[in-house]
Design an enzyme around this catalytic site. Structure first.
Site, PDB file in Angstrom:
ATOM      1  N   CYS A 275     -11.899  -5.455   0.955  1.00  0.00           N
ATOM      2  CA  CYS A 275     -12.818  -6.419   1.554  1.00  0.00           C
ATOM      3  C   CYS A 275     -13.822  -6.992   0.553  1.00  0.00           C
ATOM      4  O   CYS A 275     -14.640  -7.837   0.913  1.00  0.00           O
ATOM      5  CB  CYS A 275     -13.521  -5.780   2.740  1.00  0.00           C
TER       6      CYS A 275
ATOM      7  N   HIS B 184     -22.545  -7.981   3.927  1.00  0.00           N
ATOM      8  CA  HIS B 184     -21.174  -7.617   4.310  1.00  0.00           C
ATOM      9  C   HIS B 184     -21.159  -7.299   5.806  1.00  0.00           C
ATOM     10  O   HIS B 184     -20.294  -7.785   6.521  1.00  0.00           O
ATOM     11  CB  HIS B 184     -20.723  -6.418   3.468  1.00  0.00           C
TER      12      HIS B 184
ATOM     13  N   GLU C 234     -25.312  -0.159   3.825  1.00  0.00           N
ATOM     14  CA  GLU C 234     -25.698  -1.437   3.232  1.00  0.00           C
ATOM     15  C   GLU C 234     -27.145  -1.775   3.550  1.00  0.00           C
ATOM     16  O   GLU C 234     -27.892  -2.254   2.677  1.00  0.00           O
ATOM     17  CB  GLU C 234     -24.778  -2.554   3.749  1.00  0.00           C
TER      18      GLU C 234
ATOM     19  N   LYS D 242     -20.289 -12.023  10.253  1.00  0.00           N
ATOM     20  CA  LYS D 242     -19.136 -11.352  10.884  1.00  0.00           C
ATOM     21  C   LYS D 242     -19.354 -11.139  12.382  1.00  0.00           C
ATOM     22  O   LYS D 242     -18.398 -10.888  13.107  1.00  0.00           O
ATOM     23  CB  LYS D 242     -18.856 -10.017  10.198  1.00  0.00           C
TER      24      LYS D 242
ATOM     25  N   HIS E  85     -14.152  -9.673  11.094  1.00  0.00           N
ATOM     26  CA  HIS E  85     -14.041  -9.274   9.692  1.00  0.00           C
ATOM     27  C   HIS E  85     -12.716  -9.770   9.085  1.00  0.00           C
ATOM     28  O   HIS E  85     -11.668  -9.166   9.310  1.00  0.00           O
ATOM     29  CB  HIS E  85     -14.133  -7.751   9.591  1.00  0.00           C
TER      30      HIS E  85
ATOM     31  N   PHE F 285     -12.654  -0.978   0.912  1.00  0.00           N
ATOM     32  CA  PHE F 285     -11.953   0.305   0.793  1.00  0.00           C
ATOM     33  C   PHE F 285     -11.534   0.486  -0.662  1.00  0.00           C
ATOM     34  O   PHE F 285     -11.094  -0.464  -1.311  1.00  0.00           O
ATOM     35  CB  PHE F 285     -10.712   0.321   1.678  1.00  0.00           C
TER      36      PHE F 285
END
Lengths: 93, 417
Positions: free
Chosen positions: B172, B312, B323, B341, B346, B405
């Protein structure tokens, strides 16, 4: 033969999204923007439509819709002949 | 820019401008459509018929994407959807930039795209063909449709770009890295134009099952529209989405010389890796912090210069908490933070590029979109997250962050022209 050409045209315009007006018996698959990979994909589509087996290399992008119709007609005839022989063989045993 | 205090470049390297944007996302096809939707703060998540047998049956898809109408009949079946979305977004971005194939030296045009899951649906389809009919029933197009690099390869074909091309695969964080690496190619003089972006379309029952087994998807099936709720105390996971975002990058001096409209400037880029776990961020967010601090240092800017963050903010428990703490630690509570998002879901590897484009639009409009569905800010998150309605404010410098990831972290610092 005309019937086979019409069915190839249907496969081209339906499954392969070719504009119907671009398709005529004299058009090569290369003319219709089929490269070598797309032509193999087309062979798989025609196998499904006609119940035949098109060996690798039997259909090329340089062939016309008419050429493909002749090939398929031959394959159908050969298939019928083979089936007839098999049936005759079975009957004889 | 008034005062000019925030214009100091990083290390004397040449400045890179953003001269074109393209967006194909659940929020719409087109830049204006996207901006209007993210400003509305209304989520795009909805029940997804194609996922009726998946453990989570909702998603965010690009509405009304007709590949045959947009790209022609042949490309509608010869390209996987993740490439189709990218091609349409790249064409939009190029048109926006005023650049055109045939009017440039193609050998000086590069393509950098973020992607992660490639054409997964072609592999799933052809696996069934293999089981059903044996190897000769497998499509010869499966490999080119599956390869993640094919988005860079095909966009290059489509626009005649013969310079450097590659795909960044960092889950991502891929899209953010694509923009950063594209900027670096221009700084290095490897080419004169970079079409940089991100794309993903991986909404198949198999992949959704995989994400579901990891426990990262929202289960709010009774109310999909409320499922993506970044930074909200009641969040329970992300909503899987598809989409593509593209930015055209050029050295600012080149852009100005050809009279282009400079929509924004890439001021800084940083990336760092957790080296901790395959899917869980390092609990203190040290990787993201290092990426963010590196981007600020690259820009020659300090934390107090940052007015806005497009975070994010995936809507998972762990991401948003980690975050949020990093943003608070590095930037304090002054910047106006959003996670778009909440609206788009996402879009995985596409997220960074889409959100970089939204950040440019926030700079242009001097407005920050609200974070959809944010009702009660997680008490562990001490940052200024915009909710309810767009926030208007002077925005000179903005940051966008991504985490992927694998422990990949990336951040961009952008400013207005």
């Amino acid at each position: 033969m005309k019937k086979i050409e019409a069915r190839i045209t249907e496969v081209l315009s339906g499954k392969f999204k070719v504009t119907p007006s671009a398709i005529d018996p004299g058009a090569t698959f290369a003319n219709l923007n089929f490269d070598s990979l797309a032509t193999i994909q087309l062979a798989l589509g025609l196998e499904e439509e006609f119940g035949v087996i098109i060996e690798d290399g039997e259909l090329s992008s340089l062939m016309t819709v008419g050429d493909a119709a002749a090939l398929i007609a031959d394959l159908i005839a050969a298939g019928k002949a083979a089936a007839g022989k098999a049936a005759a063989g079975k009957a004889a045993t | 820019m008034p005062g000019g205090g925030k214009r100091a470049g990083g290390g004397g390297a040449c400045e890179v401008a953003i001269t074109g944007l393209g967006l194909v996302t659940p929020a719409g096809i087109g830049v204006k459509e996207n901006w209007d939707r993210v400003q509305s703060g209304v989520s795009c998540a909805t029940t997804d018929e194609a996922l009726r047998e998946a453990p989570v049956g909702f998603s965010c898809r690009v509405p009304g994407f007709d590949a045959e109408a947009l790209l022609g009949g042949l490309l509608s079946w010869q390209l996987e959807r993740f490439v189709q979305l990218a091609v349409v977004a790249a064409r939009q971005a190029l048109e926006d930039s005023g650049l055109e194939q045939g009017t440039w030296d193609g050998t000086r045009v590069g393509v950098v795209f973020g992607n992660s899951l490639g054409g997964s649906s072609s592999v799933e389809r052809e696996h069934l063909a293999l089981l059903d009919g044996g190897p000769r029933k497998v499509s010869p197009l499966m490999i080119p449709m599956h390869l993640v690099n094919m988005v860079a390869g095909y966009v290059a074909i489509d626009i005649g770009a013969q310079g450097p091309s590659l795909v960044t695969a960092a889950a991502c964080a891929s899209g953010t890295m694509a923009v950063g690496i594209g900027r670096d190619l221009l700084r290095a003089g490897s080419c004169d134009v970079v079409v940089a972006g991100g794309t993903e379309s991986a909404l198949t029952p198999l992949l959704i099952a995989g994400f579901s087994r990891m426990g990262v998807l929202s289960r709010r099936a009774g109310d999909p529209g409320a499922a993506s709720r970044p930074f909200d105390a009641g969040r329970d996971g992300f909503v899987a989405a598809e989409g593509a975002g593209v930015l055209v990058l050029e050295r600012t001096e080149d852009a100005v010389a050809r009279g282009a409209r400079v929509r924004g400037v890439v001021r800084g880029y940083g990336c760092a890796t957790d080296a901790y776990h395959v899917s869980t961020p390092e609990p203190d967010g040290q990787g993201l912090e290092r990426a963010l601090r590196a981007a600020l240092a690259d820009a020659g800017l300090g934390a107090r210069d940052v007015d806005h963050v497009n975070a994010h903010g995936t809507s998972t428990r762990v991401n948003d908490l980690t975050e949020g703490r990093v943003l608070h630690r590095v930037l304090g509570d002054r910047p106006l933070v959003t996670s778009t998002k909440g609206v788009t879901g996402h879009p995985l590897a596409a997220a960074g590029a889409i959100e970089a484009a939204y950040t440019v639009l926030a700079l242009e409009h001097q407005a920050v979109p609200p974070t959809a569905n944010l009702m009660n800010l997680d008490p562990g998150v001490e940052i200024n997250v915009v909710a309810g309605a767009p926030a208007s404010a002077p925005i000179e410098v903005a940051v966008t962050t991504s985490m992927g990831f694998g422990g990949h972290n990336a951040a961009l610092v952008l400013s207005a022209a």
